[in-house]
Design a protein around this motif. Structure first.
Motif, PDB file in Angstrom:
ATOM      1  N   GLU A 171       0.848  -1.191   0.000  1.00  0.00           N
ATOM      2  CA  GLU A 171       0.000   0.000   0.000  1.00  0.00           C
ATOM      3  C   GLU A 171       0.883   1.240   0.000  1.00  0.00           C
ATOM      4  O   GLU A 171       2.040   1.184   0.423  1.00  0.00           O
ATOM      5  N   VAL A 172       0.325   2.339  -0.461  1.00  0.00           N
ATOM      6  CA  VAL A 172       1.063   3.606  -0.474  1.00  0.00           C
ATOM      7  C   VAL A 172       1.053   4.198   0.930  1.00  0.00           C
ATOM      8  O   VAL A 172      -0.007   4.376   1.536  1.00  0.00           O
ATOM      9  N   LYS A 173       2.252   4.481   1.443  1.00  0.00           N
ATOM     10  CA  LYS A 173       2.379   5.093   2.764  1.00  0.00           C
ATOM     11  C   LYS A 173       3.241   6.345   2.669  1.00  0.00           C
ATOM     12  O   LYS A 173       4.097   6.472   1.787  1.00  0.00           O
ATOM     13  N   GLU A 174       2.995   7.255   3.589  1.00  0.00           N
ATOM     14  CA  GLU A 174       3.772   8.490   3.645  1.00  0.00           C
ATOM     15  C   GLU A 174       4.929   8.320   4.621  1.00  0.00           C
ATOM     16  O   GLU A 174       4.782   7.695   5.671  1.00  0.00           O
ATOM     17  N   LYS A 175       6.087   8.860   4.251  1.00  0.00           N
ATOM     18  CA  LYS A 175       7.241   8.791   5.149  1.00  0.00           C
ATOM     19  C   LYS A 175       7.981  10.118   5.123  1.00  0.00           C
ATOM     20  O   LYS A 175       8.100  10.758   4.075  1.00  0.00           O
ATOM     21  N   ILE A 176       8.478  10.525   6.268  1.00  0.00           N
ATOM     22  CA  ILE A 176       9.272  11.751   6.387  1.00  0.00           C
ATOM     23  C   ILE A 176      10.738  11.359   6.499  1.00  0.00           C
ATOM     24  O   ILE A 176      11.128  10.615   7.401  1.00  0.00           O
ATOM     25  N   LEU A 177      11.542  11.859   5.580  1.00  0.00           N
ATOM     26  CA  LEU A 177      12.985  11.622   5.607  1.00  0.00           C
ATOM     27  C   LEU A 177      13.678  12.853   6.181  1.00  0.00           C
ATOM     28  O   LEU A 177      13.378  13.986   5.787  1.00  0.00           O
ATOM     29  N   SER A 178      14.584  12.641   7.118  1.00  0.00           N
ATOM     30  CA  SER A 178      15.358  13.735   7.710  1.00  0.00           C
ATOM     31  C   SER A 178      16.679  13.856   6.956  1.00  0.00           C
ATOM     32  O   SER A 178      17.555  12.994   7.078  1.00  0.00           O
ATOM     33  N   VAL A 179      16.810  14.926   6.180  1.00  0.00           N
ATOM     34  CA  VAL A 179      17.995  15.116   5.336  1.00  0.00           C
ATOM     35  C   VAL A 179      19.001  15.979   6.093  1.00  0.00           C
ATOM     36  O   VAL A 179      18.722  17.145   6.384  1.00  0.00           O
ATOM     37  N   PRO A 180      20.183  15.443   6.419  1.00  0.00           N
ATOM     38  CA  PRO A 180      21.179  16.250   7.150  1.00  0.00           C
ATOM     39  C   PRO A 180      21.851  17.264   6.226  1.00  0.00           C
ATOM     40  O   PRO A 180      22.308  16.926   5.138  1.00  0.00           O
ATOM     41  N   ILE A 181      21.891  18.510   6.680  1.00  0.00           N
ATOM     42  CA  ILE A 181      22.532  19.587   5.915  1.00  0.00           C
ATOM     43  C   ILE A 181      23.725  20.088   6.712  1.00  0.00           C
ATOM     44  O   ILE A 181      23.562  20.686   7.782  1.00  0.00           O
ATOM     45  N   LYS A 182      24.918  19.854   6.200  1.00  0.00           N
ATOM     46  CA  LYS A 182      26.122  20.346   6.874  1.00  0.00           C
ATOM     47  C   LYS A 182      26.370  21.798   6.480  1.00  0.00           C
ATOM     48  O   LYS A 182      26.151  22.177   5.321  1.00  0.00           O
ATOM     49  N   PRO A 183      26.824  22.647   7.427  1.00  0.00           N
ATOM     50  CA  PRO A 183      27.121  24.046   7.076  1.00  0.00           C
ATOM     51  C   PRO A 183      28.144  24.116   5.938  1.00  0.00           C
ATOM     52  O   PRO A 183      29.185  23.471   5.993  1.00  0.00           O
ATOM     53  N   GLY A 184      27.799  24.874   4.902  1.00  0.00           N
ATOM     54  CA  GLY A 184      28.707  25.026   3.767  1.00  0.00           C
ATOM     55  C   GLY A 184      28.563  23.946   2.720  1.00  0.00           C
ATOM     56  O   GLY A 184      29.381  23.873   1.797  1.00  0.00           O
ATOM     57  N   ILE A 185      27.522  23.096   2.810  1.00  0.00           N
ATOM     58  CA  ILE A 185      27.346  22.016   1.837  1.00  0.00           C
ATOM     59  C   ILE A 185      27.297  22.596   0.427  1.00  0.00           C
ATOM     60  O   ILE A 185      26.703  23.641   0.185  1.00  0.00           O
ATOM     61  N   ARG A 186      27.946  21.940  -0.499  1.00  0.00           N
ATOM     62  CA  ARG A 186      28.117  22.500  -1.846  1.00  0.00           C
ATOM     63  C   ARG A 186      27.028  22.016  -2.808  1.00  0.00           C
ATOM     64  O   ARG A 186      26.419  20.963  -2.582  1.00  0.00           O
ATOM     65  N   PRO A 187      26.797  22.760  -3.889  1.00  0.00           N
ATOM     66  CA  PRO A 187      25.806  22.317  -4.886  1.00  0.00           C
ATOM     67  C   PRO A 187      26.204  20.973  -5.490  1.00  0.00           C
ATOM     68  O   PRO A 187      27.379  20.617  -5.546  1.00  0.00           O
ATOM     69  N   ASN A 188      25.203  20.225  -5.932  1.00  0.00           N
ATOM     70  CA  ASN A 188      25.366  18.909  -6.578  1.00  0.00           C
ATOM     71  C   ASN A 188      25.887  17.836  -5.623  1.00  0.00           C
ATOM     72  O   ASN A 188      26.400  16.812  -6.073  1.00  0.00           O
ATOM     73  N   THR A 189      25.751  18.074  -4.319  1.00  0.00           N
ATOM     74  CA  THR A 189      26.073  17.022  -3.343  1.00  0.00           C
ATOM     75  C   THR A 189      24.930  16.017  -3.310  1.00  0.00           C
ATOM     76  O   THR A 189      23.758  16.399  -3.244  1.00  0.00           O
ATOM     77  N   GLU A 190      25.265  14.725  -3.365  1.00  0.00           N
ATOM     78  CA  GLU A 190      24.252  13.676  -3.325  1.00  0.00           C
ATOM     79  C   GLU A 190      24.106  13.139  -1.897  1.00  0.00           C
ATOM     80  O   GLU A 190      25.085  12.707  -1.287  1.00  0.00           O
ATOM     81  N   ILE A 191      22.885  13.175  -1.378  1.00  0.00           N
ATOM     82  CA  ILE A 191      22.575  12.632  -0.055  1.00  0.00           C
ATOM     83  C   ILE A 191      21.693  11.408  -0.282  1.00  0.00           C
ATOM     84  O   ILE A 191      20.574  11.523  -0.787  1.00  0.00           O
ATOM     85  N   VAL A 192      22.205  10.227   0.080  1.00  0.00           N
ATOM     86  CA  VAL A 192      21.581   8.964  -0.306  1.00  0.00           C
ATOM     87  C   VAL A 192      20.835   8.345   0.889  1.00  0.00           C
ATOM     88  O   VAL A 192      21.365   8.251   1.997  1.00  0.00           O
ATOM     89  N   PHE A 193      19.603   7.914   0.617  1.00  0.00           N
ATOM     90  CA  PHE A 193      18.822   7.116   1.555  1.00  0.00           C
ATOM     91  C   PHE A 193      18.648   5.729   0.936  1.00  0.00           C
ATOM     92  O   PHE A 193      17.826   5.546   0.034  1.00  0.00           O
ATOM     93  N   PRO A 194      19.436   4.741   1.421  1.00  0.00           N
ATOM     94  CA  PRO A 194      19.425   3.421   0.784  1.00  0.00           C
ATOM     95  C   PRO A 194      18.065   2.728   0.872  1.00  0.00           C
ATOM     96  O   PRO A 194      17.438   2.700   1.936  1.00  0.00           O
ATOM     97  N   GLU A 195      17.624   2.226  -0.268  1.00  0.00           N
ATOM     98  CA  GLU A 195      16.451   1.348  -0.378  1.00  0.00           C
ATOM     99  C   GLU A 195      15.202   1.943   0.261  1.00  0.00           C
ATOM    100  O   GLU A 195      14.437   1.266   0.936  1.00  0.00           O
TER     101      GLU A 195
END
Length: 349
Positions: A171-195
């Motif tokens: 079934e379709v479920k809603e999930k909230i992902l917490s994306v960590p943002i480091k100070p000074g993070i640069r453009p085109n940085t990939e933040i991966v949530f496996p599977e």
């Protein structure tokens, strides 16, 4: 009589390319010199490599099928061309590495033991290998404020999840992902949530990947770890000096004095007022102020004469204090324009 490459690989002459690869794989693992140290085994291993080198190449195989080993190694003259003679490079381990991607005879077995393929049961009762779905990428726009301070950004996703123990219904479920943002993070940085992709009995869920990008700011643009802004100043301020007031991203107000003559290519660098440097936090880059100089739409003749006199005197006296000379001339001109009756009385010492 020459060497029979088909006989070495123990396959018929009608074998397909896949059958040739399967035969080489089986024999190469069996006679690998790392497993069998005898001289005879090493000679056989070399012949197996040469046989695969010939039969895996369509042109060499065609020449061998028609002219045999002797014709292959002698070369074949054609009507308007010549097929050069074939010579095996003599390194069966090179052939082995090119085929397996490694020289270890145990690599195949170890890979299966360490990373066994995931299976699922099909409707007919048979089992098949579960393959991972390709990653799902989402852009993640960040404000300069978010990049400056860092933190955690909450992102909502909808995904299919198993709702029974047999993992056969979703079934379709809603999930909230917490994306960590480091100070000074640069453009085109990939933040991966496996599977974190859709769950499916026949597939391994895809990775969810957020790719950062800078959201436009009303004042600043980002160049590496530096912040760049454009300040509007008048021609008078460019020549005589002024102070630029800057409201920083972290809600401070700084005043930057300009004492040099500001040319169109001039940049004022304020050290340590840029973005946090990701690898050297809490160090920061610089603030770079560039200028848009607003010229007056009209100058009266008297003003032009005054400026002309000022530039002339500046050339005579050197250009180091050119703006001060012009400033004094303009001030003197203003004093002379005041009505004598309105002037202050001279100071009595």
């Amino acid at each position: 009589m020459g060497i029979d490459y088909y006989g070495i690989l123990q396959i018929p002459k009608s074998s397909t390319d896949l059958e040739i690869k399967k035969a080489y794989r089986s024999l190469a693992l069996e006679f690998n010199k790392e497993m069998l140290k005898s001289d005879n085994a090493q000679e056989v291993f070399a012949l197996i490599g040469e046989a695969y080198d010939v039969l895996s190449d369509p042109l060499r195989r065609a020449v061998f099928d028609q002219y045999g080993e002797e014709g292959l190694k002698r070369g074949v003259p054609m009507v308007n061309d010549y097929i050069p003679a074939y010579h095996y490079h003599g390194d069966p381990m090179l052939t082995y590495k090119n085929f397996f991607g490694t020289s270890s005879p145990y690599a195949d077995l170890l890979d299966v033991l360490k990373h066994p393929p995931l299976l699922y049961k099909m409707s007919d009762g048979n089992k098949a290998v579960r393959k991972k779905q390709p990653p799902i990428r989402h852009p993640l726009a960040l404000t300069l404020h978010e990049i400056y301070f860092g933190g955690v950004k909450k992102m909502k996703i909808h995904r299919l999840v198993f709702v029974n123990e047999e993992q056969s219904r979703t079934e379709v479920k809603e999930k909230i992902l917490s994306v960590p943002i480091k100070p000074g993070i640069r453009p085109n940085t990939e933040i991966v949530f496996p599977e974190e992709g859709d769950q499916n009995p026949a597939h391994i869920p895809a990775d969810i990947i957020f790719i950062t990008e800078d959201r436009p700011h009303e004042v600043f643009t980002r160049e590496g770890d530096d912040l760049v802004m454009i300040a509007n100043i008048t021609l008078e301020e460019a020549l005589l000096g002024t102070t630029v007031t800057v409201k920083t991203i972290d809600h401070r107000t700084i005043r930057v004095p300009l004492t040099d003559v500001v040319s169109p290519a001039y940049e004022k660098v304020v050290e340590g007022e840029g973005m946090p440097i990701l690898e050297q936090y809490p160090d920061k880059g610089n603030l770079i102020i560039r200028f848009n100089i607003e010229f007056p739409s009209y100058l009266p003749k008297s003003s032009k004469e005054m400026l002309k006199k000022g530039f002339h005197l500046a050339k005579i006296g050197g250009t180091s204090n050119q703006h001060e000379v012009i400033n004094k001339l303009v001030l003197a001109d203003k004093i002379l324009r005041v009505d004598p009756d309105e002037r202050l009385p001279p100071f009595d010492y």
